[in-house]
Design a protein around this motif. Structure first.
Motif, PDB file in Angstrom:
ATOM      1  N   VAL A  69     -16.154   4.233 -39.162  1.00 13.45           N
ATOM      2  CA  VAL A  69     -16.507   4.830 -37.866  1.00 13.45           C
ATOM      3  C   VAL A  69     -15.333   4.864 -36.888  1.00 13.45           C
ATOM      4  CG1 VAL A  69     -17.892   4.509 -35.768  1.00 13.45           C
ATOM      5  CG2 VAL A  69     -18.979   4.449 -38.005  1.00 13.45           C
ATOM      6  N   PRO A  70     -14.531   3.782 -36.757  1.00 14.15           N
ATOM      7  CA  PRO A  70     -13.402   3.849 -35.828  1.00 14.15           C
ATOM      8  C   PRO A  70     -12.434   4.988 -36.110  1.00 14.15           C
ATOM      9  CG  PRO A  70     -13.807   1.584 -36.467  1.00 14.15           C
ATOM     10  CD  PRO A  70     -14.689   2.432 -37.336  1.00 14.15           C
ATOM     11  N   GLY A  71     -12.470   5.543 -37.307  1.00 11.45           N
ATOM     12  CA  GLY A  71     -11.572   6.643 -37.638  1.00 11.45           C
ATOM     13  C   GLY A  71     -11.816   7.907 -36.833  1.00 11.45           C
ATOM     14  N   VAL A  72     -12.989   8.020 -36.210  1.00 10.32           N
ATOM     15  CA  VAL A  72     -13.278   9.221 -35.423  1.00 10.32           C
ATOM     16  C   VAL A  72     -12.370   9.338 -34.206  1.00 10.32           C
ATOM     17  CG1 VAL A  72     -15.688   9.228 -36.163  1.00 10.32           C
ATOM     18  CG2 VAL A  72     -15.071   8.107 -34.016  1.00 10.32           C
ATOM     19  N   VAL A  73     -11.699   8.266 -33.826  1.00 10.27           N
ATOM     20  CA  VAL A  73     -10.829   8.319 -32.650  1.00 10.27           C
ATOM     21  C   VAL A  73      -9.678   9.296 -32.852  1.00 10.27           C
ATOM     22  CG1 VAL A  73     -11.411   5.962 -31.930  1.00 10.27           C
ATOM     23  CG2 VAL A  73      -9.436   6.350 -33.430  1.00 10.27           C
ATOM     24  N   VAL A  74      -9.356   9.597 -34.113  1.00  9.68           N
ATOM     25  CA  VAL A  74      -8.259  10.538 -34.379  1.00  9.68           C
ATOM     26  C   VAL A  74      -8.513  11.873 -33.686  1.00  9.68           C
ATOM     27  CG1 VAL A  74      -7.132  11.885 -36.189  1.00  9.68           C
ATOM     28  CG2 VAL A  74      -7.554   9.466 -36.537  1.00  9.68           C
ATOM     29  N   VAL A  75      -9.768  12.316 -33.669  1.00 10.31           N
ATOM     30  CA  VAL A  75     -10.106  13.588 -33.030  1.00 10.31           C
ATOM     31  C   VAL A  75      -9.746  13.553 -31.549  1.00 10.31           C
ATOM     32  CG1 VAL A  75     -11.995  15.150 -32.447  1.00 10.31           C
ATOM     33  CG2 VAL A  75     -11.945  14.036 -34.683  1.00 10.31           C
ATOM     34  N   SER A  76     -10.084  12.454 -30.878  1.00  9.48           N
ATOM     35  CA  SER A  76      -9.760  12.327 -29.451  1.00  9.48           C
ATOM     36  C   SER A  76      -8.258  12.295 -29.226  1.00  9.48           C
ATOM     37  CB  SER A  76     -10.408  11.060 -28.882  1.00  9.48           C
ATOM     38  OG  SER A  76     -11.814  11.141 -28.938  1.00  9.48           O
ATOM     39  N   PHE A  77      -7.535  11.622 -30.104  1.00  9.16           N
ATOM     40  CA  PHE A  77      -6.083  11.569 -29.963  1.00  9.16           C
ATOM     41  C   PHE A  77      -5.461  12.956 -30.104  1.00  9.16           C
ATOM     42  CE2 PHE A  77      -6.286   6.982 -31.651  1.00  9.16           C
ATOM     43  CZ  PHE A  77      -6.397   6.476 -30.367  1.00  9.16           C
ATOM     44  N   ILE A  78      -5.945  13.714 -31.065  1.00 10.64           N
ATOM     45  CA  ILE A  78      -5.386  15.055 -31.278  1.00 10.64           C
ATOM     46  C   ILE A  78      -5.687  15.957 -30.085  1.00 10.64           C
ATOM     47  CG2 ILE A  78      -5.557  17.134 -32.698  1.00 10.64           C
ATOM     48  CD1 ILE A  78      -6.007  15.279 -35.110  1.00 10.64           C
ATOM     49  N   ILE A  79      -6.933  15.942 -29.622  1.00  4.82           N
ATOM     50  CA  ILE A  79      -7.291  16.777 -28.473  1.00  4.82           C
ATOM     51  C   ILE A  79      -6.557  16.321 -27.218  1.00  4.82           C
ATOM     52  CG2 ILE A  79      -9.204  17.438 -26.937  1.00  4.82           C
ATOM     53  CD1 ILE A  79     -11.019  17.408 -29.370  1.00  4.82           C
ATOM     54  N   GLY A  80      -6.364  15.010 -27.082  1.00  2.00           N
ATOM     55  CA  GLY A  80      -5.646  14.478 -25.929  1.00  2.00           C
ATOM     56  C   GLY A  80      -4.140  14.474 -26.082  1.00  2.00           C
ATOM     57  N   ARG A  81      -3.651  15.042 -27.182  1.00  2.16           N
ATOM     58  CA  ARG A  81      -2.212  15.178 -27.447  1.00  2.16           C
ATOM     59  C   ARG A  81      -1.499  13.830 -27.532  1.00  2.16           C
ATOM     60  NH1 ARG A  81      -0.758  20.254 -23.370  1.00  2.16           N
ATOM     61  NH2 ARG A  81      -2.346  21.699 -24.195  1.00  2.16           N
ATOM     62  N   ARG A  82      -2.195  12.832 -28.044  1.00  2.00           N
ATOM     63  CA  ARG A  82      -1.561  11.534 -28.297  1.00  2.00           C
ATOM     64  C   ARG A  82      -1.183  11.507 -29.777  1.00  2.00           C
ATOM     65  NH1 ARG A  82      -2.394   7.922 -23.767  1.00  2.00           N
ATOM     66  NH2 ARG A  82      -2.925   9.364 -22.076  1.00  2.00           N
ATOM     67  N   TRP A  83      -0.125  12.248 -30.084  1.00  2.00           N
ATOM     68  CA  TRP A  83       0.239  12.450 -31.479  1.00  2.00           C
ATOM     69  C   TRP A  83       0.657  11.158 -32.164  1.00  2.00           C
ATOM     70  CZ3 TRP A  83      -1.834  16.826 -32.239  1.00  2.00           C
ATOM     71  CH2 TRP A  83      -1.747  17.864 -31.280  1.00  2.00           C
ATOM     72  N   GLY A  84       1.369  10.311 -31.452  1.00  2.00           N
ATOM     73  CA  GLY A  84       1.789   9.041 -32.036  1.00  2.00           C
ATOM     74  C   GLY A  84       0.601   8.188 -32.421  1.00  2.00           C
ATOM     75  N   ALA A  85      -0.417   8.155 -31.557  1.00  2.00           N
ATOM     76  CA  ALA A  85      -1.626   7.379 -31.847  1.00  2.00           C
ATOM     77  C   ALA A  85      -2.371   7.960 -33.037  1.00  2.00           C
ATOM     78  CB  ALA A  85      -2.527   7.342 -30.615  1.00  2.00           C
ATOM     79  N   ALA A  86      -2.436   9.299 -33.106  1.00  2.00           N
ATOM     80  CA  ALA A  86      -3.130   9.953 -34.216  1.00  2.00           C
ATOM     81  C   ALA A  86      -2.442   9.647 -35.546  1.00  2.00           C
ATOM     82  CB  ALA A  86      -3.196  11.458 -33.983  1.00  2.00           C
ATOM     83  N   VAL A  87      -1.126   9.792 -35.567  1.00  2.00           N
ATOM     84  CA  VAL A  87      -0.374   9.512 -36.789  1.00  2.00           C
ATOM     85  C   VAL A  87      -0.491   8.040 -37.156  1.00  2.00           C
ATOM     86  CG1 VAL A  87       1.931   9.421 -37.802  1.00  2.00           C
ATOM     87  CG2 VAL A  87       1.225  11.428 -36.466  1.00  2.00           C
ATOM     88  N   GLY A  88      -0.395   7.166 -36.164  1.00  2.00           N
ATOM     89  CA  GLY A  88      -0.509   5.732 -36.418  1.00  2.00           C
ATOM     90  C   GLY A  88      -1.843   5.361 -37.032  1.00  2.00           C
ATOM     91  N   THR A  89      -2.930   5.984 -36.553  1.00  2.00           N
ATOM     92  CA  THR A  89      -4.249   5.698 -37.110  1.00  2.00           C
ATOM     93  C   THR A  89      -4.323   6.071 -38.580  1.00  2.00           C
ATOM     94  OG1 THR A  89      -5.260   6.104 -34.938  1.00  2.00           O
ATOM     95  CG2 THR A  89      -6.723   6.118 -36.854  1.00  2.00           C
ATOM     96  N   MET A  90      -3.797   7.240 -38.919  1.00  2.00           N
ATOM     97  CA  MET A  90      -3.836   7.677 -40.312  1.00  2.00           C
ATOM     98  C   MET A  90      -2.926   6.816 -41.183  1.00  2.00           C
ATOM     99  SD  MET A  90      -4.220  11.833 -39.972  1.00  2.00           S
ATOM    100  CE  MET A  90      -2.998  12.077 -38.669  1.00  2.00           C
ATOM    101  N   VAL A  91      -1.766   6.433 -40.643  1.00  2.00           N
ATOM    102  CA  VAL A  91      -0.857   5.568 -41.402  1.00  2.00           C
ATOM    103  C   VAL A  91      -1.516   4.218 -41.667  1.00  2.00           C
ATOM    104  CG1 VAL A  91       1.294   4.261 -41.256  1.00  2.00           C
ATOM    105  CG2 VAL A  91       1.272   6.695 -40.653  1.00  2.00           C
ATOM    106  N   GLY A  92      -2.160   3.654 -40.635  1.00  2.00           N
ATOM    107  CA  GLY A  92      -2.814   2.361 -40.799  1.00  2.00           C
ATOM    108  C   GLY A  92      -3.907   2.397 -41.846  1.00  2.00           C
TER     109      GLY A  92
END
Length: 441
Positions: free
Chosen positions: A202-225
């Motif tokens: 479930v916490p993986g859904v945050v990637v959508v918010s990061f992408i829409i909010g243009r927090r690319w580093g956070a989005a990439v970090g989530t997928m890497v983790g």
């Protein structure tokens, strides 16, 4: 003067540390009581799956082999409700290996103790980070910490031996770093959230918010983790991944703890141990469940996209992350009541964004009513869990009430959607108290 200022600063630090400990203890009171109660009368059912999964990995077997899991349980003289067996991604089974090296009872006590401590310290640190340490807010901070421990999915997590609380440090630190941090901190925050997501998904859904909010580093970090942990686990124990898969999550499940859209639709047509169907076998619940879940996901995505400008700010991102988390809890197939513990983080994001001074009136009367519905739904479900009614008496009502916590989560989702639609942290017109901007905007 330097000595005076220095002693004053030291005194302030000590005061904050004392309050930090007090807040942590306040948050842990109810979970600790539940720990003692379950030790005397319960079974910590889900921990059995975790411990056995770690044991199977040690033996070079797959934790997804339910026959091997049952055989090992008999060998270890463990009696519990097996259900579908171990159903988490492989990295969590690897994480359980050190616990599996210990005798079951000792391992259980260590796991529950660490989980409660992790939860208490997370609550205390989050409150200090989100709401500051002004002395005038001390009582409100204490009330908030006590309330966190009283939220039924929190002590329910302890009773069932679930893994939610041990993930709270990862999720809270990840959210804080991605909201308030810059550059490398955002990436680190994303990695922490990814590590949580590879356990509970479930916490993986945050990637959508990061992408829409243009927090690319956070989005990439989530997928890497997430994917990095999965890759390492598969390399470390290649045979342990055999038989693992998520397709079973798409099957109907009318079991009473299933508080997702899947559970609601399944109970309408399928029998369960505590409910009678309203429309017995009237239709196959698979397609309606998938359609409703997809529609709900698209609606949430549309709201996040509509607020894409706000989500480039700290306040908007916090609310968007909260909305995504709640939507994930509601929509995730076979998501249990215990997993609604993550809603507490969404409420924390809401308060940080729009009620940093811990004045509930900042949120507006309508939203406060909806938050009351959220809490009421959780309490009603808890009462039904502890004292299940006979399904032969008012069967339709009993069946509908078994989804009460789902209705409450929908109310919380609506609160976050309403606040996200506001470009700034303003109160509703019915409020008499003037609003102030959030400290994180």
């Amino acid at each position: 003067m330097r000595r005076i200022r220095g002693s004053g600063a030291l005194s302030s630090v000590l005061t904050h540390r004392r309050e930090l400990v007090l807040l942590a203890l306040a948050a842990m009171i109810v979970p600790v009581i539940q720990w003692g109660w379950t030790s005397a009368f319960g079974s910590f059912n889900d921990f059995h799956d975790y411990w056995l999964a770690g044991k199977l990995v040690l033996q070079g077997q797959s934790p997804y082999d339910i026959h091997a899991l049952r055989d090992l349980a008999r060998t270890e003289n463990l009696s519990f409700l097996v259900g579908g067996g171990y159903s988490y991604p492989l990295p969590f089974a690897i994480f359980m290996v050190p616990f599996a090296l210990l005798p079951f009872k000792l391992s259980l006590e260590l796991f529950i103790g660490l989980s409660i401590a992790a939860f208490g310290l997370t609550v205390a640190n989050w409150i200090g980070w989100a709401h500051g340490w002004e002395s005038r807010l001390a009582r409100r901070r204490l009330a908030l910490a006590l309330g966190a421990g009283l939220y039924p999915p929190i002590f329910g997590t302890v009773a069932s031996g679930q893994a939610n609380l041990i993930l709270f440090p990862l999720m809270a630190a990840g959210l804080a770093l991605t909201i308030a941090g810059q550059g490398g901190r955002q990436r680190v925050g994303g990695v922490l959230l990814g590590l949580a997501a590879i356990v509970k998904l479930v916490p993986g859904v945050v990637v959508v918010s990061f992408i829409i909010g243009r927090r690319w580093g956070a989005a990439v970090g989530t997928m890497v983790g997430a994917f990095g942990a999965l890759a390492i686990a598969m390399l470390a124990a290649p045979r342990a991944s055999e038989g693992g898969g998520l397709t079973a999550l798409l099957e109907p499940d009318a079991y009473f703890t299933n508080q997702s859209i899947n559970g609601f639709v399944s109970r309408l047509v399928n029998q369960s141990d505590r409910t009678a169907p309203l429309f017995a076998r009237a239709f196959d619940p698979r397609l309606p469940m998938l359609l409703l879940t997809a529609a709900f996901g698209l609606l949430t995505l549309g709201l996040l996209w509509r607020a894409r400008v706000q989500m480039t700010t700290s306040r908007g991102l916090a609310l968007g992350l909260g909305l995504a988390l709640v939507a994930g809890v509601i929509g995730a197939p076979k998501n249990s009541f215990w997993n609604q513990a993550f809603a507490l983080l969404a409420v924390g994001l809401l308060l940080q964004a729009d009620a940093a001074d811990l004045r509930p009136s900042r949120l507006g009367r309508t939203n406060l009513i909806l938050l009351g519905v959220w809490l009421t739904g959780a309490v009603v479900w808890t009462v039904l869990w502890m004292a299940p009614p006979t399904k032969s008496v008012l069967p339709a009502l009993v069946t509908l009430l078994q989804s009460s916590s789902l209705y409450g989560m929908l109310a919380l989702w609506l609160v976050l959607a309403r606040r996200l639609s506001m470009p700034t942290a303003v109160t509703e017109q019915v409020d008499q108290t003037p609003a102030t901007a959030s400290t994180i905007s």
